[in-house]
Design an enzyme around this catalytic site. Sequence first.
Site, PDB file in Angstrom:
ATOM      1  N   ARG A 102     -23.889 -64.658 -24.634  1.00 10.21           N
ATOM      2  CA  ARG A 102     -25.403 -65.021 -24.899  1.00 10.21           C
ATOM      3  C   ARG A 102     -25.674 -64.999 -26.496  1.00 10.21           C
ATOM      4  NH1 ARG A 102     -24.420 -63.289 -20.321  1.00 10.21           N
ATOM      5  NH2 ARG A 102     -25.754 -63.245 -18.422  1.00 10.21           N
ATOM      6  N   GLU A 131     -32.557 -47.127 -32.948  1.00  4.03           N
ATOM      7  CA  GLU A 131     -33.479 -46.963 -34.194  1.00  4.03           C
ATOM      8  C   GLU A 131     -34.411 -48.089 -34.350  1.00  4.03           C
ATOM      9  OE1 GLU A 131     -29.884 -46.044 -34.225  1.00  4.03           O
ATOM     10  OE2 GLU A 131     -30.489 -44.119 -33.866  1.00  4.03           O
ATOM     11  N   PHE A 191     -24.788 -51.651 -34.898  1.00  2.00           N
ATOM     12  CA  PHE A 191     -23.846 -51.384 -34.045  1.00  2.00           C
ATOM     13  C   PHE A 191     -23.607 -52.804 -33.107  1.00  2.00           C
ATOM     14  CE2 PHE A 191     -22.132 -49.210 -30.240  1.00  2.00           C
ATOM     15  CZ  PHE A 191     -21.750 -47.791 -30.588  1.00  2.00           C
ATOM     16  N   ILE A 251     -24.005 -52.388 -25.105  1.00  2.00           N
ATOM     17  CA  ILE A 251     -23.067 -52.907 -24.064  1.00  2.00           C
ATOM     18  C   ILE A 251     -22.411 -51.630 -23.241  1.00  2.00           C
ATOM     19  CG2 ILE A 251     -20.657 -53.812 -23.676  1.00  2.00           C
ATOM     20  CD1 ILE A 251     -21.377 -55.199 -26.376  1.00  2.00           C
ATOM     21  N   ALA A 268     -27.592 -55.102 -29.387  1.00  2.00           N
ATOM     22  CA  ALA A 268     -26.591 -55.398 -28.492  1.00  2.00           C
ATOM     23  C   ALA A 268     -26.117 -54.282 -27.835  1.00  2.00           C
ATOM     24  CB  ALA A 268     -25.327 -56.109 -28.862  1.00  2.00           C
ATOM     25  N   HIS A 298     -24.563 -42.985 -21.918  1.00  2.00           N
ATOM     26  CA  HIS A 298     -25.182 -43.276 -22.986  1.00  2.00           C
ATOM     27  C   HIS A 298     -26.152 -44.849 -23.257  1.00  2.00           C
ATOM     28  CE1 HIS A 298     -25.598 -42.255 -27.549  1.00  2.00           C
ATOM     29  NE2 HIS A 298     -25.148 -43.447 -27.701  1.00  2.00           N
TER      30      HIS A 298
END
Length: 162
Positions: free
Chosen positions: A127, A58, A22, A82, A80, A88
């Site tokens: 980053r 996960e 993701f 975001i 990551a 969520h």
Amino acid sequence: MATIDGKTIGHGMRFAIAVARFNHFITDRLLEGAQDALVRAGVAAADIDVVRTPGAFELPVVAKALAETKRYDAIICIGAVIRGATAHFEHVAGQCASGIQQVSISTGVPVLFGVLTTDTIEQAIERAGTKAGNKGGECALGAIELVDVLRQVRHLTAETSK
Ligand code: INI
């Protein structure tokens, strides 16, 4: 008085990197940073295994399976998360962080939290190899340091209990 400090020399150490797909535009950069830092610190490329997960949520279950193999000195988790328009983000980021900590404490295998949790995509990009460095690389160096510190502490415990 003794001070125990970890070194960032990775010769002979073995690592697994669990990386979330993701937001892969970001996590691929973090993975590159981690691999580069490990190799530059002396870890053999053949001693670095990479495992992909669907998302950051996960990462803990995969980290646990990797830790239980006893094959690795440490597990590096990369993701990551975001922030979007819904809650969520809080669930994914919170469960990922606490799950990773639980795996590390319950297995005794160091599990590093190389997961960005940012409000914006721009903050994540900063980053992931641009103006705020590469958090994947920083996390990898932290993993080597922690392996060394834990080796020293565990050795000290064995000696003092004689
Ligand atoms: N997973 C991430 O790694 N980052 C995110 O930002 C994210 N958001 O925002 O939804 C995300 N969601 C997926 C999640 O990690 C699980 O893969 C999914 O919920 C299935 O369990």
